[in-house]
Design an enzyme around this catalytic site. Structure first.
Site, PDB file in Angstrom:
ATOM      1  N   ASP A   8      -0.449  33.113  46.258  1.00 38.65           N
ATOM      2  CA  ASP A   8       0.016  31.576  45.982  1.00 38.65           C
ATOM      3  C   ASP A   8       1.538  31.436  46.732  1.00 38.65           C
ATOM      4  O   ASP A   8       2.458  32.242  46.231  1.00 38.65           O
ATOM      5  CB  ASP A   8       0.351  31.479  44.354  1.00 38.65           C
ATOM      6  CG  ASP A   8      -0.961  31.862  43.582  1.00 38.65           C
ATOM      7  OD1 ASP A   8      -1.684  32.919  43.840  1.00 38.65           O
ATOM      8  OD2 ASP A   8      -0.931  31.502  42.309  1.00 38.65           O
ATOM      9  N   GLU A  39      -1.598  26.895  46.072  1.00 40.28           N
ATOM     10  CA  GLU A  39      -1.580  25.639  44.779  1.00 40.28           C
ATOM     11  C   GLU A  39      -0.231  25.332  44.242  1.00 40.28           C
ATOM     12  O   GLU A  39      -0.102  24.186  43.597  1.00 40.28           O
ATOM     13  CB  GLU A  39      -2.485  25.996  43.724  1.00 40.28           C
ATOM     14  CG  GLU A  39      -1.933  27.140  43.016  1.00 40.28           C
ATOM     15  CD  GLU A  39      -2.571  26.890  41.326  1.00 40.28           C
ATOM     16  OE1 GLU A  39      -3.228  26.131  41.221  1.00 40.28           O
ATOM     17  OE2 GLU A  39      -1.842  27.712  40.551  1.00 40.28           O
ATOM     18  N   ASN A  40       0.616  26.151  44.568  1.00 36.04           N
ATOM     19  CA  ASN A  40       2.089  25.921  44.376  1.00 36.04           C
ATOM     20  C   ASN A  40       3.079  25.475  45.450  1.00 36.04           C
ATOM     21  O   ASN A  40       4.371  25.550  45.501  1.00 36.04           O
ATOM     22  CB  ASN A  40       2.749  27.053  43.711  1.00 36.04           C
ATOM     23  CG  ASN A  40       1.990  27.341  42.345  1.00 36.04           C
ATOM     24  OD1 ASN A  40       1.393  28.498  42.307  1.00 36.04           O
ATOM     25  ND2 ASN A  40       1.772  26.568  41.290  1.00 36.04           N
ATOM     26  N   ASN A  67      -5.508  25.748  38.912  1.00 37.82           N
ATOM     27  CA  ASN A  67      -5.179  24.933  38.050  1.00 37.82           C
ATOM     28  C   ASN A  67      -4.451  23.816  38.612  1.00 37.82           C
ATOM     29  O   ASN A  67      -4.309  22.318  37.860  1.00 37.82           O
ATOM     30  CB  ASN A  67      -4.696  25.447  36.703  1.00 37.82           C
ATOM     31  CG  ASN A  67      -3.408  26.610  37.011  1.00 37.82           C
ATOM     32  OD1 ASN A  67      -3.525  27.480  37.949  1.00 37.82           O
ATOM     33  ND2 ASN A  67      -2.238  26.327  36.406  1.00 37.82           N
ATOM     34  N   HIS A  68      -3.585  23.879  39.705  1.00 39.14           N
ATOM     35  CA  HIS A  68      -2.690  22.901  40.028  1.00 39.14           C
ATOM     36  C   HIS A  68      -3.389  22.197  41.322  1.00 39.14           C
ATOM     37  O   HIS A  68      -2.489  21.435  41.898  1.00 39.14           O
ATOM     38  CB  HIS A  68      -1.373  23.446  40.499  1.00 39.14           C
ATOM     39  CG  HIS A  68      -0.444  24.170  39.287  1.00 39.14           C
ATOM     40  ND1 HIS A  68       0.023  23.284  38.417  1.00 39.14           N
ATOM     41  CD2 HIS A  68      -0.151  25.282  39.046  1.00 39.14           C
ATOM     42  CE1 HIS A  68       0.774  23.906  37.577  1.00 39.14           C
ATOM     43  NE2 HIS A  68       0.572  25.305  37.881  1.00 39.14           N
ATOM     44  N   HIS A 153      -8.978  32.784  40.207  1.00 37.76           N
ATOM     45  CA  HIS A 153      -7.724  32.221  39.916  1.00 37.76           C
ATOM     46  C   HIS A 153      -7.677  32.263  38.516  1.00 37.76           C
ATOM     47  O   HIS A 153      -8.143  31.488  37.765  1.00 37.76           O
ATOM     48  CB  HIS A 153      -7.350  30.868  40.359  1.00 37.76           C
ATOM     49  CG  HIS A 153      -5.917  30.391  40.219  1.00 37.76           C
ATOM     50  ND1 HIS A 153      -4.952  30.666  40.992  1.00 37.76           N
ATOM     51  CD2 HIS A 153      -5.355  29.644  39.349  1.00 37.76           C
ATOM     52  CE1 HIS A 153      -3.863  30.111  40.832  1.00 37.76           C
ATOM     53  NE2 HIS A 153      -4.008  29.408  39.908  1.00 37.76           N
ATOM     54  N   HIS A 178      -2.661  33.466  40.620  1.00 38.77           N
ATOM     55  CA  HIS A 178      -2.186  32.745  39.427  1.00 38.77           C
ATOM     56  C   HIS A 178      -1.006  33.469  38.936  1.00 38.77           C
ATOM     57  O   HIS A 178      -0.070  32.596  38.379  1.00 38.77           O
ATOM     58  CB  HIS A 178      -3.169  32.476  38.483  1.00 38.77           C
ATOM     59  CG  HIS A 178      -2.760  31.485  37.343  1.00 38.77           C
ATOM     60  ND1 HIS A 178      -2.225  30.232  37.298  1.00 38.77           N
ATOM     61  CD2 HIS A 178      -2.601  31.968  35.795  1.00 38.77           C
ATOM     62  CE1 HIS A 178      -1.792  29.859  36.186  1.00 38.77           C
ATOM     63  NE2 HIS A 178      -2.099  30.656  35.330  1.00 38.77           N
ATOM     64  N   HIS A 180       1.160  35.372  40.073  1.00 40.74           N
ATOM     65  CA  HIS A 180       2.200  35.669  40.979  1.00 40.74           C
ATOM     66  C   HIS A 180       3.283  36.932  40.913  1.00 40.74           C
ATOM     67  O   HIS A 180       4.359  37.116  41.619  1.00 40.74           O
ATOM     68  CB  HIS A 180       3.643  34.352  40.621  1.00 40.74           C
ATOM     69  CG  HIS A 180       3.043  33.101  40.729  1.00 40.74           C
ATOM     70  ND1 HIS A 180       3.892  32.067  41.073  1.00 40.74           N
ATOM     71  CD2 HIS A 180       1.678  32.709  41.098  1.00 40.74           C
ATOM     72  CE1 HIS A 180       2.976  31.062  41.115  1.00 40.74           C
ATOM     73  NE2 HIS A 180       1.846  31.212  41.477  1.00 40.74           N
TER      74      HIS A 180
END
Ligand code: FE2
Length: 273
Positions: A8, A39-40, A67-68, A153, A178, A180
């Site tokens: 991520d 996603e981040n 989720n993001h 994820h 997810h 991290h």
């Protein structure tokens, strides 16, 4: 065949590490295919189309999320027209974009990438096991696909390990994202699938999960939010998982973690020579 999966990307620092380091890695180590969870990437929350384009320009063949995925509203639009952008396959029917896609690698191989999200301690989505089964059986290893990468994820290592054993022998790599934090359990499972519970993030580890640490620490101490979460701006560690793939079977010959830059221990896959 050489595959690299990067965890991520968190914020500007993570993006800068990817764009600075990835082209050189692809070139120097003759990487055939690169998947990045992004996603981040946009200030910690989702991705803009410009960021997606920058990552593709840096060498990403597929960009996964979680989720993001739709934190940046423009993703609802570009998810449809950008085939290299994936959102979890078990999002509700009618969600824009796709959860899996087949790509052509630099060596000509066909690589299926599937993005799925766990449900333990996360949103109540459709069954991730059924979703990934559907995608893998529609494009099986050794038939339409020469390699298959599953980005799972999820929060819980139990669910990550279960999905990996469920897919063992049918896909090349199951890698968790997810949380991290890179886990030290990279291995090849009995059936030949490479696995690591979490790839870690591409971000500044002098932080709380990539976010500037003062606000998260304050919230744990007081339970009172007193500011926004902002990505930490120090030098990022590029974290990921490398897989050497047997081109005759599509299964893993070797798997190793990678971490370059920032404050973590520096690691390059030994089989990259
Ligand atoms: Fe996430």
């Amino acid at each position: 065949m050489r595959l690299l999966f990067l965890g991520d990307i968190v914020g500007r620092s993570g993006r800068a590490a990817v764009t600075a380091l990835l082209p050189g890695l692809i070139d120097r180590y003759s990487l055939d295919f690169v998947v990045i969870n992004g996603e981040n990437a946009a200030g910690g929350f989702g991705m803009t189309e410009e960021i997606v384009t920058d990552l593709i320009d840096a060498g990403a063949d597929a960009i996964t999320t979680g989720n993001h995925a739709f934190d940046q509203r423009e993703a609802l639009v570009f998810a449809e027209r950008q085939p290299r952008f994936l959102r979890p396959a078990n999002f509700p029917a009618g969600t824009p974009g796709r959860g899996a896609n087949l790509y052509s690698a630099r060596n000509g191989a066909n690589v299926l990438v599937c993005n799925v999200m766990g449900r333990v301690f996360m949103d109540a989505l459709d069954d991730p096991f059924a979703a990934v089964d559907r995608e893998v059986s529609a494009c099986p290893l050794g038939e339409q696909a020469d390699a298959i990468v599953v980005d799972f994820h999820a929060e819980a290592t139990s669910e990550k390990q279960a999905v990996a054993h469920h897919l063992d022998g049918r896909v090349t790599l199951v890698v968790g994202t997810h949380t991290h934090v890179p886990t030290a359990d990279h291995r090849i499972l009995a059936g030949g699938t490479a696995y690591q519970s979490d790839a870690g993030m591409c971000g500044d580890y002098d932080s709380v999960l990539g976010m500037e640490k003062d606000e998260p620490v304050r919230r744990f101490l007081t339970k009172i939010p007193s500011g926004r979460f902002t990505p930490a701006a120090g030098a990022a560690t590029l974290c990921g998982v490398a897989v050497e793939i047997d081109e005759s079977t599509g299964l893993a010959l070797a798997v190793a973690p990678l971490s370059i830059g920032g404050v973590l221990e520096q690691r390059l896959p030994p089989f990259w020579g």
